[in-house]
Structures are given as C-alpha cells and as structure tokens.
Motif scaffolding. Structure first.
Motif, PDB file in Angstrom:
ATOM      1  N   ALA A 200       0.836  -1.204   0.000  1.00 42.13           N
ATOM      2  CA  ALA A 200       0.000   0.000   0.000  1.00 42.13           C
ATOM      3  C   ALA A 200       0.868   1.251   0.000  1.00 42.13           C
ATOM      4  O   ALA A 200       0.558   2.249  -0.667  1.00 42.13           O
ATOM      5  CB  ALA A 200      -0.923  -0.010   1.220  1.00 42.13           C
TER       6      ALA A 200
ATOM      7  N   ARG B 188      -0.544   4.939  -1.319  1.00 36.21           N
ATOM      8  CA  ARG B 188      -1.819   5.079  -0.637  1.00 36.21           C
ATOM      9  C   ARG B 188      -1.676   5.995   0.574  1.00 36.21           C
ATOM     10  O   ARG B 188      -0.849   5.765   1.465  1.00 36.21           O
ATOM     11  CB  ARG B 188      -2.336   3.711  -0.191  1.00 36.21           C
ATOM     12  N   SER B 189      -2.475   7.039   0.626  1.00 31.97           N
ATOM     13  CA  SER B 189      -2.446   7.994   1.734  1.00 31.97           C
ATOM     14  C   SER B 189      -2.779   7.279   3.041  1.00 31.97           C
ATOM     15  O   SER B 189      -3.722   6.506   3.113  1.00 31.97           O
ATOM     16  CB  SER B 189      -3.454   9.112   1.483  1.00 31.97           C
TER      17      SER B 189
ATOM     18  N   ALA C  55      -0.980   5.040   4.556  1.00 28.88           N
ATOM     19  CA  ALA C  55      -0.378   3.711   4.696  1.00 28.88           C
ATOM     20  C   ALA C  55       0.886   3.751   5.557  1.00 28.88           C
ATOM     21  O   ALA C  55       1.136   2.830   6.337  1.00 28.88           O
ATOM     22  CB  ALA C  55      -0.076   3.122   3.324  1.00 28.88           C
TER      23      ALA C  55
ATOM     24  N   ASP D 202     -12.337   5.862   3.715  1.00 31.26           N
ATOM     25  CA  ASP D 202     -10.951   5.510   3.416  1.00 31.26           C
ATOM     26  C   ASP D 202     -10.439   4.648   4.561  1.00 31.26           C
ATOM     27  O   ASP D 202     -10.323   5.115   5.693  1.00 31.26           O
ATOM     28  CB  ASP D 202     -10.087   6.754   3.268  1.00 31.26           C
TER      29      ASP D 202
END
Length: 351
Positions: A24, A29-30, A32, A150
């Motif tokens: 991730a 991915r923000s 992660a 999210d």
C-alpha cells in the motif's frame, strides 16, 4: 446476565485477500505509512465483493459446521457498520435467501462494533421461547472499499493513541439452546449514551451526509467534539469513564460466568495496532496483554462487528483453545455501546 442454556453450534469467518501495508505504501496510498508506524502489517481487502456475500460465505460454513438444517434456524440477524448495498434494501434478507432459503424472520442490526454480541443477546431471548431444537443465525460483514470511506485515514483527526485501519470480512455464528461445542456462560451489555455526540461531532443530523455522497470522517468528528470540551479535567474524566465502564462490563461478565480472570485463557477485542491499547484494555482486569489478539488484528485491520467472533473462530480452528478453556469477548462501539461475554470451550468441535 448469566446464560444457562446458550451454545455455539457453528462458527465461521470469511476473510478475503490480505494486502500488505508495504504494498500500500509502494502504491502511494495515503495513510499507509502511518498504518505501518502504528503496527499494522496487512489489511483484509474484499475488492468488489459485496459485504452481504462475505457474510453469506461465512454463514454457509457455520451452518455446515453446526450440523443443523436450514429449517432449524428460526431467526436471522445480520449486522454491518457500513453500507451493505442500495439504500432501502435489507441485507439480512439476502443472507437468509442465499444461505437458508426459508421464511423465518430476518432482521438487520445497526449497532456498530458491538452488533454481534448484541445479536447474541437477542438470540438468547428468542431461543427461550422458541420450539425445542431451534437455532438463530447471527452474521456480520463489511466492505470498506467504497469511495465514501478511506480504510487508512478514516480515524485521522482524533488521537486515540492506538491507530486504526479498516479491514473487510464476514463472520457468522449459529446459536442453540440445546447443544454445541462452545457454551456462552455470560453476556453483559451497557451504554454511555451521553457520549453519542463523540461519533456525531458537529455534523448536522439532517440531511444525512450519506444522502449527499459525502465521506465519513469519523476521526474529524471526534476531534471536533473533543475541541469543544476545553476543560482538561473534564476530558480526563471522560476518558476514565470509558475505561471504567468497559472494565466494569467485562468484570461483570467474568463474575457472572462463575470464573476469575486467571481462568480466562484468551481475550478477543476490537482490533488495534499497538500494545498500549492492549495494556489499557486488559491490565485493569488482571489479564496479561499477551492473552489478547494483537498479532492477529495487525494482519487484518479493524473488521467492524466481526473482530470478536472472527478471533474466536481463529482460536478454535487453530486449536489454540480447547476443552476447559474460557475466552472473554470484549467490545465497545459507536456512541458508545459496550458488551462482553465469556465463552467456555466444552468440547473439540467436529469441524
């Protein structure tokens, strides 16, 4: 509540693929990297599999393991903490149709992370009056892959000191008043309803945010509420109130089961990313943090209402617990509900 005749006849969980946190991070991915720092190793991801199908997969296996028939199931209860499908549609009926194909009542539960234990209490009360040999199916599932949540950042904006990410799963339990390899010895529930605004924050109740397709910034809501409580002593008192209430519910479950903390082999709980949370959860009960499920949780993420029963299934399926062992199930959920139960392993499950 002491439960004299409540058994788990079948128990199963369904986990989709595990996505390593390292992957991730590599994918950009923000959130992660923060998840990695909080102790998470991987997270369960269902891709485009609907949440109710995750529950149905678990329920099919639980039914097979129970040795019961579809006609034995007189009530179906299904829970999820996130959207299950189209608005105005009810996932409990889907689970019933896909797994049982019967006409028993099918009811949805909306009680957050404590829903499986709340459903167990409702099942107990139903079985008291049901015909001999009846059973109740309780299931739960969530897929947090939709655009309005999210899984890595939903809790950002509120410092819990434990970190949290969301994983996808399904779980199911068949409850009987007559027989099963696992026996529920006690079940206790409580609530701190004055805390409901912690999960609402400053967000308006109408129109519902989901109706406009907005995201679910749970951490920001909590942060906004906390910002309004400017008195440090009051904030400390609130934290103590939660810890004391959570401990009291678990202590009552242990006492009503007729056991002691020393008799508790393992504890299942809301999945968290670090040892500090486990210490705050279990040390007030005189239980070593190592008896929790931290290592399992770090690989799957917080699974909504499934954490406790998926953990229990894992302990049983791997042979980690056996006859004579006792497992304490602890949960606290939104707005703020509390629940705990003690399960005794009576026999080796045939499955």
């Amino acid at each position: 509540m002491k439960t004299d005749h409540l058994y788990i006849a079948g128990l199963a969980a369904h986990l989709p693929r595990l996505w390593p946190i390292a992957e991730a991070i590599a994918a950009g991915r923000s959130g992660a990297e923060q998840a990695r720092d909080d102790g998470w190793i991987s997270v369960s991801v269902a891709d485009d599999t609907p949440a109710p199908e995750l529950a149905a997969e678990a329920a099919r296996l639980a039914l097979k393991r129970s040795g019961l028939t579809a006609e034995d199931v007189r009530l179906v209860l299904h829970a999820g903490i996130y959207h299950q499908g189209p608005d105005g549609w009810f996932a409990a009926n889907y689970v019933q149709d896909q797994v049982l194909g019967t006409t028993a009542p099918a009811i949805g539960l909306n009680q957050g992370c404590t829903a499986m234990l709340d459903g167990t209490r409702l099942a107990h009360d139903h079985l008291v009056h049901a015909p001999q040999g009846s059973a109740v199916l309780v299931s739960a599932a969530d897929n947090f892959g939709a655009p309005t949540v999210d899984r890595f950042t939903y809790a950002h904006g509120w410092s819990t000191g434990r970190g949290s990410i969301l994983g996808d799963s399904g779980c199911a339990v068949l409850l009987s008043a007559t027989a099963g390899p696992l026996r529920i010895r006690s079940l206790v529930q409580s609530s701190l309803s004055s805390w409901e605004r912690l999960y609402r924050g400053t967000e308006e109740m109408f129109p519902p945010g989901a109706a406009g397709g907005t995201s679910i910034p749970l951490g920001l809501r909590m942060g906004a509420y906390a910002d309004q409580v400017t008195d440090r002593d009051l904030r400390m008192a609130m934290a103590r109130e939660l810890m004391e209430a959570r401990t009291a519910v678990a202590r009552q479950a242990i006492d009503e089961a007729g056991v002691t903390s020393a008799d508790i082999t393992r504890v299942t709980h809301v999945f968290s990313g670090n040892l500090r949370y486990m210490q705050g959860l279990l040390r007030p009960l005189g239980i070593a943090p190592e008896r929790g499920m931290l290592d399992l949780g770090r690989t799957v993420g917080h699974l909504g209402a499934c954490d406790q029963f998926l953990s229990l299934a894992h302990l049983v399926d791997t042979g980690t617990v056996g006859p004579g062992d006792h497992v304490l199930l602890m949960s606290n959920g939104g707005s703020l509900s509390l629940a705990a139960a003690v399960v005794e392993i009576v026999d080796h499950p045939t499955w």
